[in-house]
Design an enzyme around this catalytic site. Sequence first.
Site, PDB file in Angstrom:
ATOM      1  N   GLU A 136       0.845  -1.219   0.000  1.00  0.00           N
ATOM      2  CA  GLU A 136       0.000   0.000   0.000  1.00  0.00           C
ATOM      3  C   GLU A 136       0.877   1.265   0.000  1.00  0.00           C
ATOM      4  OE1 GLU A 136      -3.378  -0.198  -0.145  1.00  0.00           O
ATOM      5  OE2 GLU A 136      -3.743  -2.261   0.476  1.00  0.00           O
TER       6      GLU A 136
HETATM    7  C1  LIG Z   1       3.373  -9.762  -0.054  1.00  0.00           C
HETATM    8  C2  LIG Z   1       3.151  -8.668  -1.022  1.00  0.00           C
HETATM    9  C3  LIG Z   1       1.887  -8.451  -1.533  1.00  0.00           C
HETATM   10  C4  LIG Z   1       1.672  -7.442  -2.475  1.00  0.00           C
HETATM   11  N1  LIG Z   1       0.434  -7.291  -3.037  1.00  0.00           N
HETATM   12  C5  LIG Z   1       0.295  -6.476  -4.121  1.00  0.00           C
HETATM   13  C6  LIG Z   1      -0.928  -6.462  -4.884  1.00  0.00           C
HETATM   14  O1  LIG Z   1      -1.890  -7.146  -4.542  1.00  0.00           O
HETATM   15  N2  LIG Z   1      -0.984  -5.686  -5.986  1.00  0.00           N
HETATM   16  C7  LIG Z   1       0.059  -4.905  -6.391  1.00  0.00           C
HETATM   17  O2  LIG Z   1      -0.073  -4.239  -7.417  1.00  0.00           O
HETATM   18  N3  LIG Z   1       1.218  -4.885  -5.684  1.00  0.00           N
HETATM   19  C8  LIG Z   1       1.359  -5.651  -4.579  1.00  0.00           C
HETATM   20  N4  LIG Z   1       2.533  -5.665  -3.867  1.00  0.00           N
HETATM   21  C9  LIG Z   1       3.628  -4.821  -4.312  1.00  0.00           C
HETATM   22  C10 LIG Z   1       3.932  -3.685  -3.341  1.00  0.00           C
HETATM   23  O3  LIG Z   1       2.929  -2.726  -3.434  1.00  0.00           O
HETATM   24  C11 LIG Z   1       5.332  -3.164  -3.709  1.00  0.00           C
HETATM   25  O4  LIG Z   1       6.244  -4.147  -3.267  1.00  0.00           O
HETATM   26  C12 LIG Z   1       5.628  -1.826  -3.070  1.00  0.00           C
HETATM   27  O5  LIG Z   1       4.847  -0.826  -3.640  1.00  0.00           O
HETATM   28  C13 LIG Z   1       7.092  -1.441  -3.228  1.00  0.00           C
HETATM   29  O6  LIG Z   1       7.544  -1.611  -4.539  1.00  0.00           O
HETATM   30  P1  LIG Z   1       8.870  -2.454  -4.816  1.00  0.00           P
HETATM   31  O7  LIG Z   1       8.753  -3.742  -4.122  1.00  0.00           O
HETATM   32  O8  LIG Z   1       9.107  -2.478  -6.273  1.00  0.00           O
HETATM   33  O9  LIG Z   1      10.010  -1.640  -4.103  1.00  0.00           O
HETATM   34  P2  LIG Z   1      10.804  -0.401  -4.702  1.00  0.00           P
HETATM   35  O10 LIG Z   1       9.865   0.584  -5.295  1.00  0.00           O
HETATM   36  O11 LIG Z   1      11.910  -0.898  -5.555  1.00  0.00           O
HETATM   37  O12 LIG Z   1      11.401   0.217  -3.380  1.00  0.00           O
HETATM   38  C14 LIG Z   1      12.554  -0.288  -2.731  1.00  0.00           C
HETATM   39  C15 LIG Z   1      12.965   0.686  -1.636  1.00  0.00           C
HETATM   40  O13 LIG Z   1      13.276   1.972  -2.229  1.00  0.00           O
HETATM   41  C16 LIG Z   1      12.458   2.975  -1.637  1.00  0.00           C
HETATM   42  N5  LIG Z   1      12.080   3.947  -2.679  1.00  0.00           N
HETATM   43  C17 LIG Z   1      11.527   3.709  -3.880  1.00  0.00           C
HETATM   44  N6  LIG Z   1      11.301   4.852  -4.532  1.00  0.00           N
HETATM   45  C18 LIG Z   1      11.698   5.847  -3.719  1.00  0.00           C
HETATM   46  C19 LIG Z   1      11.718   7.263  -3.806  1.00  0.00           C
HETATM   47  N7  LIG Z   1      11.228   7.920  -4.851  1.00  0.00           N
HETATM   48  N8  LIG Z   1      12.232   7.954  -2.785  1.00  0.00           N
HETATM   49  C20 LIG Z   1      12.699   7.340  -1.683  1.00  0.00           C
HETATM   50  N9  LIG Z   1      12.711   6.006  -1.527  1.00  0.00           N
HETATM   51  C21 LIG Z   1      12.216   5.264  -2.540  1.00  0.00           C
HETATM   52  C22 LIG Z   1      11.230   2.249  -1.098  1.00  0.00           C
HETATM   53  O14 LIG Z   1      10.599   2.971  -0.061  1.00  0.00           O
HETATM   54  C23 LIG Z   1      11.849   0.936  -0.618  1.00  0.00           C
HETATM   55  O15 LIG Z   1      12.388   1.106   0.646  1.00  0.00           O
HETATM   56  C24 LIG Z   1       2.752  -6.627  -2.884  1.00  0.00           C
HETATM   57  C25 LIG Z   1       4.018  -6.833  -2.335  1.00  0.00           C
HETATM   58  C26 LIG Z   1       4.234  -7.844  -1.431  1.00  0.00           C
HETATM   59  C27 LIG Z   1       5.614  -8.069  -0.915  1.00  0.00           C
END
Ligand SMILES: Cc1cc2nc3c(=O)[nH]c(=O)nc-3n(C[C@H](O)[C@H](O)[C@H](O)COP(=O)(O)OP(=O)(O)OC[C@H]3O[C@@H](n4cnc5c(N)ncnc54)[C@H](O)[C@@H]3O)c2cc1C
Length: 602
Positions: free
Chosen positions: A410
Amino acid sequence: MKATEKSILRGGQFLVKETNCDDVFTPEDFSEEQKMMKDAVIEFNDREIIPNKPRFEAKDYAFTEECMRKAGDLGFLSVAVPEAYGGLGMGFVSTLLVCDYISSGTGSFSTAFGAHTGIGTLPITLYGTEEQKQKYVPKLATGEWFGSYCLTEPEAGSDANSGKTTATLSKDGKSYKINGQKMWISNSGFCRLMIVFARIEDDKYITGFIVEYDKEKPNGITLGEEEHKLGIRASSTRQVFFNDTVVPVENMLGGRGEGFKIAMNALNVGRIKLAGACLDSQRRITTMAVQYANERKQFKTRISDFGAIKVKLAEMATNAYVGESACYRAAKNIEDRIALRVEAGNSHQEAELKGVEEYAIECSILKVAISEDIQDCSDEGIQIYGGMGFSEDTPMEAAWRDARITRIYEGTNEINRMVSVDLLAKKAMKGHVDILTPAKEVQEELMGIPSMETPDYSELFSEEKDMIKKLKKTFLMIAGAAVQKFGQELDSQQQLLIAAADILIEIYLAESAILRTEKNAKRFGEETQAIQIAMAKLYLYHAVDIIEEKGKESIISFAEGDQQKMMLMGLKRYTKYVNYPDIVDLRNAIAEKVKAENKYCF
Ligand SMILES: Cc1cc2nc3c(=O)[nH]c(=O)nc-3n(C[C@H](O)[C@H](O)[C@H](O)COP(=O)(O)OP(=O)(O)OC[C@H]3O[C@@H](n4cnc5c(N)ncnc54)[C@H](O)[C@@H]3O)c2cc1C
């Protein structure tokens, strides 16, 4: 009391306006209907979810689906769905209440429930056409079909609008073909409907689609294997691949290019609901921790009698109490705002959309604060259990693993912190929340000589409420100076934004607890609220500390010379108590109450 435009603050206005305690909603204000719903949900959780924890931990995905169907049979999936589409059409507070009390059994069920009722169903109720709502929402409301939400991709996580999934219009203009890969999709293993975001041509913004998924006729949709996760082990999470998946044009959700807006608005609701979904877990963990601590003896003493354990019990209970105070305060603001908009002639759909959007700042604040509280609570839960806490045979271990995801999905807590400050700045620019005038007043106040009079703090919370005013001034002092210094470049000062968000969070939570307790002391008598008063005071003490630290870090990072000196003096003035609370006493009183009741009891 009926809310009016005057009595209800706009989103973010808590920072610049005072709230009367009679104008906040508290869990003690639940209606009879809400109390009955709460009891029914607790009973379901106790009967179906909690005793079956081992099945969830053993990754029994089919069992998660079975429990979701039972929740559907009992109407829990349809609380927020309007009656016209087969739902119960209850208000936002009731929606939050169900999320809260259904979620404490296991993070697996909580995630399945949240993904289906929130991001899996809401985009259609909020943005769907009448035909789309008639066709899909009743099925989702009853649990005949389950929903999922496909936004994240391997290269598009926090940067959600950067997805590569495409939607190409057919030559006859009747359908789109979707191609691409989504990942981390909750409920994907058993869903029958997917909300999918894809880009049409080289549009700036993605577009939303309602995609049916029938395993017998997969229409180019294939699923990856179940992910092996740290926690929420029986929540189905897979990759979803689309290969020329045909979607009729009438299944476009909202207009072309509106997908990013839809995705973000669905997340706003998801954020406050996720915060709610972390509340009952804290209550239950605190209860289990105190029961264990009251039983377990070391050095011929119950460990709950040790000061080191009392600190933990007191802080766990306090955070749960404060979190619920803030969550239900915001939920009622949202509910009232929706009602005011309906009264003013908006359709329910439009009213709900705008009502939640109005409080997006509070939704982000709550998501961050309460997801971090549940993490701390489960961590201390393990510590109270000692070695047993580390064992899979006790509930703390899974609770800790399950809690971890709440800081990631979220919108990560980093993104949500920045979102809260960014939205506040936007509201200030639009004139919805006037920050500039009070920021100037603070600057002027700092130039003047502080009053040497000793205020009369004999009335309940008078010093604490003064302190909240001063903490708000701290935010305004720092934000005002930072805007002057960085202007449009403020966006790139992430460390500053995160510190500002932490200040906002602490103000909102501390104020919410004080207002709830003040309201209850007024109507039920101060003596009935002795421990709640202690909790509100204890939380505020920590909030002041955090704000002092974050404020100092911010000031010395961007202010220099005389300005720095003046702001540091201002910070000292705004974070100083006249009468410091004895927090050891406060914690002891809270812990003794929890110990005597042998449970979280507020
Ligand atoms: C168990 C699970 C269930 C999920 N369910 C869903 C679902 O139902 N539908 C769906 O669409 N997604 C889902 N997700 C995805 C989830 O919403 C994403 O994992 C989340 O939004 C973070 O994206 P990412 O994993 O690509 O991390 P990244 O975006 O790569 O982030 C990695 C780190 O970098 C930081 N970061 C990234 N961008 C910035 C910035 N601009 N400034 C500062 N820091 C930054 C983040 O805060 C984090 O600490 C799920 C994930 C998990 C693990």
